[in-house]
Design a protein around this motif. Structure first.
Motif, PDB file in Angstrom:
ATOM      1  N   GLU A  41      45.358  42.060  35.958  1.00 46.80           N
ATOM      2  CA  GLU A  41      46.326  41.210  36.167  1.00 46.80           C
ATOM      3  C   GLU A  41      46.227  40.541  37.106  1.00 46.80           C
ATOM      4  OE1 GLU A  41      49.960  43.263  40.321  1.00 46.80           O
ATOM      5  OE2 GLU A  41      47.791  44.569  39.772  1.00 46.80           O
ATOM      6  N   ASP A  42      44.763  40.294  37.780  1.00 43.95           N
ATOM      7  CA  ASP A  42      44.740  38.627  38.746  1.00 43.95           C
ATOM      8  C   ASP A  42      44.735  37.912  37.427  1.00 43.95           C
ATOM      9  OD1 ASP A  42      44.187  40.469  41.303  1.00 43.95           O
ATOM     10  OD2 ASP A  42      42.136  40.851  40.777  1.00 43.95           O
ATOM     11  N   LYS A  43      44.167  37.876  36.369  1.00 45.83           N
ATOM     12  CA  LYS A  43      43.686  36.614  35.527  1.00 45.83           C
ATOM     13  C   LYS A  43      45.207  36.225  35.092  1.00 45.83           C
ATOM     14  CE  LYS A  43      39.403  38.545  34.002  1.00 45.83           C
ATOM     15  NZ  LYS A  43      38.604  38.977  32.721  1.00 45.83           N
ATOM     16  N   ASP A  44      46.200  37.534  34.992  1.00 46.17           N
ATOM     17  CA  ASP A  44      47.391  37.391  34.444  1.00 46.17           C
ATOM     18  C   ASP A  44      48.381  36.148  35.634  1.00 46.17           C
ATOM     19  OD1 ASP A  44      50.069  37.258  32.772  1.00 46.17           O
ATOM     20  OD2 ASP A  44      50.737  38.699  34.734  1.00 46.17           O
ATOM     21  N   PHE A  45      48.082  36.519  36.719  1.00 48.45           N
ATOM     22  CA  PHE A  45      48.648  35.467  38.226  1.00 48.45           C
ATOM     23  C   PHE A  45      47.995  34.310  37.524  1.00 48.45           C
ATOM     24  CE2 PHE A  45      48.576  34.061  41.991  1.00 48.45           C
ATOM     25  CZ  PHE A  45      50.346  34.109  42.912  1.00 48.45           C
ATOM     26  N   ILE A  46      46.524  34.063  37.792  1.00 57.44           N
ATOM     27  CA  ILE A  46      46.512  33.031  38.263  1.00 57.44           C
ATOM     28  C   ILE A  46      46.293  32.169  36.625  1.00 57.44           C
ATOM     29  CG2 ILE A  46      43.922  31.466  38.022  1.00 57.44           C
ATOM     30  CD1 ILE A  46      42.108  35.027  39.014  1.00 57.44           C
ATOM     31  N   LYS A  47      46.517  32.370  35.289  1.00 55.95           N
ATOM     32  CA  LYS A  47      46.725  31.617  34.088  1.00 55.95           C
ATOM     33  C   LYS A  47      48.265  31.244  34.260  1.00 55.95           C
ATOM     34  CE  LYS A  47      47.193  32.310  29.689  1.00 55.95           C
ATOM     35  NZ  LYS A  47      47.457  33.254  28.409  1.00 55.95           N
ATOM     36  N   ASN A  48      49.289  32.076  35.105  1.00 59.01           N
ATOM     37  CA  ASN A  48      50.531  32.055  35.284  1.00 59.01           C
ATOM     38  C   ASN A  48      50.439  30.629  36.419  1.00 59.01           C
ATOM     39  OD1 ASN A  48      51.563  32.905  32.955  1.00 59.01           O
ATOM     40  ND2 ASN A  48      50.599  34.795  33.647  1.00 59.01           N
ATOM     41  N   CYS A  49      49.625  30.508  37.643  1.00 58.03           N
ATOM     42  CA  CYS A  49      50.173  29.670  39.008  1.00 58.03           C
ATOM     43  C   CYS A  49      49.875  28.172  38.289  1.00 58.03           C
ATOM     44  CB  CYS A  49      49.343  29.957  39.184  1.00 58.03           C
ATOM     45  SG  CYS A  49      49.510  29.179  41.356  1.00 58.03           S
ATOM     46  N   ARG A  50      51.540  27.557  39.161  1.00 61.93           N
ATOM     47  CA  ARG A  50      51.463  26.415  38.386  1.00 61.93           C
ATOM     48  C   ARG A  50      50.805  25.413  40.031  1.00 61.93           C
ATOM     49  NH1 ARG A  50      50.868  28.021  34.397  1.00 61.93           N
ATOM     50  NH2 ARG A  50      52.477  27.964  32.491  1.00 61.93           N
ATOM     51  N   GLU A  51      50.510  26.107  40.778  1.00 61.51           N
ATOM     52  CA  GLU A  51      50.194  25.347  41.923  1.00 61.51           C
ATOM     53  C   GLU A  51      48.616  25.173  42.250  1.00 61.51           C
ATOM     54  OE1 GLU A  51      52.931  28.166  41.950  1.00 61.51           O
ATOM     55  OE2 GLU A  51      53.375  25.942  41.780  1.00 61.51           O
ATOM     56  N   PRO A  52      47.671  23.985  42.686  1.00 61.05           N
ATOM     57  CA  PRO A  52      46.718  24.362  42.824  1.00 61.05           C
ATOM     58  C   PRO A  52      46.399  25.715  43.338  1.00 61.05           C
ATOM     59  CG  PRO A  52      47.745  22.482  43.793  1.00 61.05           C
ATOM     60  CD  PRO A  52      48.737  23.174  43.628  1.00 61.05           C
ATOM     61  N   LEU A  53      45.296  25.960  42.975  1.00 62.68           N
ATOM     62  CA  LEU A  53      44.476  27.869  43.221  1.00 62.68           C
ATOM     63  C   LEU A  53      43.305  27.925  43.584  1.00 62.68           C
ATOM     64  CD1 LEU A  53      46.079  30.993  41.621  1.00 62.68           C
ATOM     65  CD2 LEU A  53      43.515  30.823  41.491  1.00 62.68           C
ATOM     66  N   ILE A  54      42.964  28.568  45.009  1.00 60.42           N
ATOM     67  CA  ILE A  54      41.668  28.805  44.985  1.00 60.42           C
ATOM     68  C   ILE A  54      41.438  30.302  44.876  1.00 60.42           C
ATOM     69  CG2 ILE A  54      39.608  28.411  47.006  1.00 60.42           C
ATOM     70  CD1 ILE A  54      40.729  26.270  47.477  1.00 60.42           C
ATOM     71  N   VAL A  55      40.398  30.694  43.693  1.00 61.79           N
ATOM     72  CA  VAL A  55      40.411  32.038  44.021  1.00 61.79           C
ATOM     73  C   VAL A  55      39.071  32.375  45.108  1.00 61.79           C
ATOM     74  CG1 VAL A  55      39.228  34.076  42.930  1.00 61.79           C
ATOM     75  CG2 VAL A  55      40.268  32.490  41.729  1.00 61.79           C
ATOM     76  N   VAL A  56      39.240  33.165  45.857  1.00 61.99           N
ATOM     77  CA  VAL A  56      38.681  33.593  46.946  1.00 61.99           C
ATOM     78  C   VAL A  56      38.290  35.373  47.102  1.00 61.99           C
ATOM     79  CG1 VAL A  56      38.592  33.843  49.809  1.00 61.99           C
ATOM     80  CG2 VAL A  56      39.978  31.923  48.261  1.00 61.99           C
TER      81      VAL A  56
END
Length: 500
Positions: free
Chosen positions: A350-365
């Motif tokens: 579920e996390d990977k799916d969100f990260i893959k589809n996020c179009r905004e600059p993103l940092i995994v914390v």
């Protein structure tokens, strides 16, 4: 408020402090005969009328049953003091109500903020007494000040230029020490001095060209008829000013940072840690946060509008589902998304799916590093996400923190800063622009100055070069207010608060 709508020296009044319980409140007046008008309702009129500029006068503000009091005379003063009262208590005079014990700050033209006579009434800060004094000022002949009218009068009377006037509002609106510091630099005259220095370079070149026009000599080309070094220097400095706007805008407007992630990932704890206060409810129960919270914060001096959102998960609870939907929508408008993952459970599909589809600059914390973590918790994010973030220039795909101990917070702040500044820095030795209006005017001056060089290189007439340089001067004049259309002035001062 524009020059066409402006009545010179008309006495105006306004409340200059917030209408909230406080130690002090200030009612400000300015304009012709304002000192005489205030003396009508002051217990010591003679002391006020004779007070030099930049001095304080102690006394009481009086109200004669809602009527306008006549100009104070010696007899009136004697009548007022005829009924003794205990030391420090309110005077008692038949038919006169004492509103409050005050200190009056007296300023005499031209040594005042507006360049006119001014009085600032320092009273106790209760909303009732401040409003009562303001209403009394309106009764005795003052007009309610318009938004920004005091600063507008300062500009009209030559006490300030537009760069300093706009800096006043920037300071009032600033969210961090860095943004305030930048605005204070412009208020102190840094931008005005830079613009003035660039104008001198252009004016010196114009003077040399005018001499050449009046006393022509044989030159091989138009470009050889004047020294272009000053113009090239002006172009470099104008370009530096234009480039400064992106960074300055960041420190004025701030950015949106959204905390997202599954339930119980530590979003509310991080929200509280960044704010350094307990704003969000923290609980081990999943789905505690159902709505979003927001607050301003400072990250390395950059104003950040921080959002704590509901945990992302499938749920049959209608209210929680609405919160999840809002959370997803907030991430789409973010400048940076911090996607939180509980280190003890690691990253899942579920996390990977969100990260893959996020179009905004993103940092995994990865959060909760103060408790037991999985061996691969900090390295579980690979593949497509790593490529995506490298293309976005984040400088890293993840970081590990503990909101409880503060571990990793400095690294997180650096990663956020790297994304939102994109290489810009707040450490500026030269002046920076403070508004979009200034940026547009300086950009126009830059284009005109560049065109002057092109005209000279293409062997246009000297008159063409002169026209380009004069257009550049006009554009720079709009920055400082030497040349400014009325509609521009109206737009600038309409955004000020009433008391400023």
């Amino acid at each position: 408020m524009t020059p066409n709508q402006y009545t010179p020296e008309e006495p105006i009044t306004s409340i200059a402090t917030a209408l909230a319980p406080a130690a002090l409140g200030i009612v400000r007046v300015s304009g012709k005969n304002c000192i005489e008008l205030v003396s009508k309702v002051f217990s010591r009129p003679k002391a006020l009328l004779e007070a030099p500029g930049n001095t304080l006068v102690y006394g009481w503000i009086l109200d004669k049953g809602g009527e306008s009091l006549p100009l104070a005379t010696t007899a009136a003063t004697a009548s007022f003091s005829a009924t003794p009262s205990p030391k420090g208590s309110a005077p008692k005079t038949s038919g006169i109500a004492a509103l409050d014990e005050v200190m009056l700050a007296v300023y005499r033209a031209p040594k005042s903020f507006t360049g006119e006579d001014m009085v600032e009434i320092f009273c106790h800060g209760g909303p009732s007494v401040v409003t009562a004094i303001q209403n009394l000022m309106l009764k005795i002949g003052f007009r309610q000040a318009n938004r920004g009218e005091y600063t507008f009068r300062a500009y009209i009377n030559g006490k300030t230029d537009l760069t300093k006037a706009e800096a006043i509002k920037e300071i009032i609106d600033s969210h961090t020490d860095v943004s305030r510091s930048h605005a204070a630099g412009r208020l102190s005259g840094s931008l005005y001095k830079e613009i003035d220095s660039i104008k001198k370079l252009i004016i010196d070149t114009l003077a040399a060209i005018e001499v050449e026009i009046e006393y022509p000599e044989d030159e091989e080309t138009i470009a050889d008829s004047f020294d272009r070094a000053d113009i090239e220097t002006a172009i470099r400095r104008l370009q530096s000013l234009v480039d400064s706007w992106k960074s300055e805008k960041l420190y004025q407007d701030g950015v949106r940072v959204v905390l997202a992630g599954r339930t119980n990932a530590g979003k509310s704890s991080l929200f509280n840690a960044i704010l350094k206060e307990e704003r969000a409810i923290v609980s081990d129960i999943e789905g505690t946060t159902r709505d979003w919270l927001e607050s301003w914060a400072s990250i390395n001096g950059i104003p950040v509008r921080l959002f704590d959102t509901a945990g992302l998960r499938e749920t049959s609870d209608v209210i929680e589902a609405k919160g999840v939907e809002i959370s997803r929508n907030l991430t789409k408008d973010a400048d940076v998304v911090l996607y939180l993952v509980d280190s003890s459970s690691g990253i899942n599909d579920e996390d990977k799916d969100f990260i893959k589809n996020c179009r905004e600059p993103l940092i995994v914390v990865y959060t909760k590093t103060d408790v037991q973590t999985l061996p691969d918790a900090g390295t579980a994010c690979t593949g497509s996400f790593a490529s995506k973030t490298e293309d976005g220039g984040t400088g890293g795909v993840s970081c590990r923190i503990s909101s409880k101990t503060g571990e990793g917070m400095a690294e997180l702040y650096e990663k956020i800063t790297a994304i939102i500044t994109a290489g810009n820095t707040s450490e500026r030795e030269q002046a920076g622009l403070g508004s979009a209006r200034q940026k547009e005017a300086v950009a126009e001056a830059l284009e005109c100055t560049k065109h002057a060089i092109i005209s000279a290189d293409d062997n246009y007439t000297l008159d063409a070069v002169v026209q380009d340089l004069e257009d550049a001067l006009d554009a720079l004049g709009e920055v400082t207010g030497d040349v400014t259309p009325d509609d521009v002035l109206g737009s600038i001062f309409a955004n000020f608060c009433v008391g400023k």
